[in-house]
Design an enzyme around this catalytic site. Structure first.
Site, PDB file in Angstrom:
ATOM      1  N   LYS B  83     -18.876 -19.756  17.774  1.00 55.92           N
ATOM      2  CA  LYS B  83     -17.829 -20.356  16.935  1.00 55.92           C
ATOM      3  C   LYS B  83     -18.352 -21.674  16.370  1.00 55.92           C
ATOM      4  O   LYS B  83     -19.054 -22.421  17.077  1.00 55.92           O
ATOM      5  CB  LYS B  83     -16.595 -20.585  17.802  1.00 55.92           C
ATOM      6  CG  LYS B  83     -15.350 -21.063  17.066  1.00 55.92           C
ATOM      7  CD  LYS B  83     -14.166 -21.128  18.062  1.00 55.92           C
ATOM      8  CE  LYS B  83     -12.882 -21.549  17.363  1.00 55.92           C
ATOM      9  NZ  LYS B  83     -11.744 -21.603  18.314  1.00 55.92           N
ATOM     10  N   SER B 158      -7.574 -19.424  16.728  1.00 55.84           N
ATOM     11  CA  SER B 158      -8.475 -19.958  15.749  1.00 55.84           C
ATOM     12  C   SER B 158      -9.855 -19.303  15.783  1.00 55.84           C
ATOM     13  O   SER B 158     -10.634 -19.480  14.836  1.00 55.84           O
ATOM     14  CB  SER B 158      -8.614 -21.468  15.926  1.00 55.84           C
ATOM     15  OG  SER B 158      -9.112 -21.758  17.202  1.00 55.84           O
ATOM     16  N   SER B 182      -6.507 -19.515  21.470  1.00 56.64           N
ATOM     17  CA  SER B 182      -7.431 -19.206  20.378  1.00 56.64           C
ATOM     18  C   SER B 182      -8.589 -18.280  20.682  1.00 56.64           C
ATOM     19  O   SER B 182      -9.325 -17.918  19.771  1.00 56.64           O
ATOM     20  CB  SER B 182      -7.990 -20.511  19.799  1.00 56.64           C
ATOM     21  OG  SER B 182      -6.962 -21.162  19.083  1.00 56.64           O
TER      22      SER B 182
END
Lengths: 94, 491
Positions: B83, B158, B182
């Site tokens: 990420k 997210s 997330s």
């Protein structure tokens, strides 16, 4: 207590955020709704309850007071104001 | 079907075994992933950065090591991705924000370094909601990300890119971060296993901070064993993270037995009675309950009475911590800078006003508002007290049960554009995941069912602090019983 445009403007000032009027209007609306929503917490009985700031009960670890390798000045090279190992910024004191 | 396609259909542990047994090379696996990225990612939007050269070099090095019998770990040679709020030295890291456009970190995050040390091949950086604030990846400043199971729908957020990339076969595993759900929610939306470790289990050094008392890094993979392998590689004490806990890391993957006879599984009535719980999600939970019962687990009703206050508590706490953490983005030492010619204060205000997206601004404003004089006691302090009440609910529940089972999300993946205009609606969809962050507990989501239209449905397991082994084992049992892990999104 409803959140007003003045409240949002003050929050923007505290946050060091430049916002155009349109954005400030929209954010005032959003914030007012969110703050209205979180008011529900008043209903919870929290007499005598200690706040839980952190899930772990931690003690701050310490290390010996000796110099260590770190990122050092390399970390400043990405600055848009980087010049010869220093960082240029606007005048701080008038 | 070409061999390349077959390879990217494998689970992470499936590939690890193939590498070990010499049925595939890291180079082949890496090239297969890069081919998927080339073919699909322009549409999918999972990656913000792909470094082919670096990845292929790492793959070749892994193959050489293996040929000499010197594989570093089961992950050696396995293509993964990170990420983009995890720092990677020398590789642009943006947290999907304009304010960090062009930022090249001078060091790796601890989790990055540990994966590299394990020999994993990093393909690149994955898309997310800006600064990890969001539940749909629609807040990325760069590009949207889509769900491989249905391109009109969100992959979740997210960690949307972390989930979409694995589900599409563009990598075999990924790292995400989880502050309010997330990792788990995108895992549920993309049919994957996603785990948020106990707070303190995995180092936050080099993780772009959102909410420091809530953030944790965790793995996403198609299979429980794969997630366990990733967790093993990244977990453990880190002297550079003051919130990192000194506890040995168990062999999570080797410890998976699937035996759950006698396991006490708690069902929180507030979750199952929640209005807004979609019928098809509820059905998935029934499948999961039945599967565990069939394997000898006992289902026990419990109560988490403060569930309904979780959303409000979370948004006050997380926004306050975010307001503090994001104060560092001032254009001075790193990141973008604007308005310098107008003076110092204007430089801060312009830099931040232009650099941050709307959702980020919303949360910073909310945070500073509730922390400001006159409001601190009524909002922030109050929320932290309710937080203790929420944590106590779990402590009480764990006196009666070993794990909790419940929905991860109230609905199957929603359509892009459906919720992004109304922040409150988006926030309310996090209701089941927030509590584990507030209480610091380990939690995972795994796929338990599909809707009639073929969308994944996840279920969540929550455990006691540092009980990831038990959690992973219960998930392993469920995965085995439900037999869904071979299903793949439409090509």
């Amino acid at each position: 207590m409803t959140l007003t445009r003045d409240d949002a403007e003050r929050a923007a000032w505290l946050s060091r955020l430049a916002l155009c009027d349109e954005d400030l209007d929209r954010l005032t609306e959003d914030l007012a709704r969110i703050v209205g929503f979180v008011e529900q917490l008043r209903a919870v009985d929290t007499d005598g309850v200690e706040p839980l700031f952190h899930p772990l009960s931690l003690e701050l670890r310490r290390r010996p007071d000796a110099a260590e390798e770190g990122v050092g000045r390399r970390g400043l090279e990405g600055s848009m104001g980087y010049e010869d190992g220093l960082v240029r910024v606007p005048k701080v004191v008038e | 079907m070409s061999q390349l396609t077959d390879l990217t259909d494998l689970t992470l542990s499936g590939l690890a075994l193939a590498l070990k047994e010499g049925r595939a090379t890291s180079r082949e696996a890496t090239e297969a992933c890069l081919a998927v990225i080339r073919a699909r990612d322009e549409e999918l939007g999972a990656f913000l950065l792909v470094d082919e050269e670096r990845a292929l070099a790492a793959a070749e090095a892994a193959d050489v090591r293996r040929a000499h019998g010197a594989a570093r770990s089961p992950l050696d040679g396995v293509p993964v991705a990170l990420k983009d709020n995890l720092l990677t030295e020398g590789q642009e890291t943006t947290a999907a924000s304009r304010i960090l456009s062009g930022f090249h970190p001078p060091y790796d995050a601890t989790v990055t370094a540990r994966l590299k040390a394990a020999g994993a091949v990093c393909l690149g950086k994955l898309n997310l909601d800006e600064f990890a604030m969001g539940s749909s990846n629609e807040n990325s400043a760069y590009r949207p990300c889509k769900n491989p199971w249905d391109l009109t729908r969100t992959p979740g957020g997210s960690s949307g890119g972390s989930a979409a990339s694995v589900a599409a076969g563009a990598c075999f595993g990924s790292l995400g971060t989880d502050t309010g759900g997330s990792i788990r929610q995108p895992a549920a939306f993309c049919g994957l296993v996603g785990l948020k470790p106990t707070y303190g289990r995995v180092s936050r050094f080099g993780v772009v901070a959102f909410a420091s008392s809530l953030d944790q890094v965790g793995p996403l993979a198609r299979d429980v064993k794969g997630a366990a392998l990733l967790l093993e590689a990244i977990a453990g004490f880190d002297v550079r993270d003051a919130t990192s806990v000194e506890r040995p890391v168990p062999a999570y993957a080797a410890g998976l037995t699937g035996h759950v006879r006698g396991l006490k599984v708690g069902l929180a009535r507030e979750w199952f009675e929640a209005s807004g719980l979609d019928d098809e999600v509820a059905k998935g939970l029934e499948d999961a309950k039945r599967a565990l019962q069939d394997r000898g687990a006992t289902l026990i009703d419990v109560s988490l009475p403060h569930t309904r206050y979780a959303v409000a508590t979370y948004y006050i706490v997380a926004s306050s911590e975010a307001a503090s953490n994001l104060a560092r983005y001032d254009g001075v030492r790193f990141g973008q800078r604007r308005g310098e010619e107008m003076g110092l204060l204007p430089m801060y205000e312009q830099t931040r006003g232009e650099g941050f997206g709307f959702e980020v601004e919303r949360r910073i404003l909310l945070g500073n508002y509730v922390l400001s004089a006159g409001y601190y006691d009524a909002y922030y302090l109050k929320a932290q007290k309710v937080r203790r009440r929420i944590a106590d609910d779990f402590t009480r529940a764990f006196e009666e049960v070993d794990v909790l089972l419940g929905p991860t999300t109230p609905t199957p993946p929603f359509r892009l554009g459906e919720k992004v205009s109304d922040p409150l609606t988006m926030y309310l969809s996090d209701v089941f995941t927030l509590q584990a962050n507030l209480a610091g507990l380990p939690a995972l989501s795994l796929n338990v069912s599909f809707t009639e239209s073929g969308l994944p449905v996840g279920a969540q397991l929550i455990g006691r602090p540092f009980a990831e082994e038990g959690l992973l084992n219960a998930a392993f049992a469920l995965e085995g019983a439900l037999g869904l892990e071979d299903r793949r999104p439409p090509a």
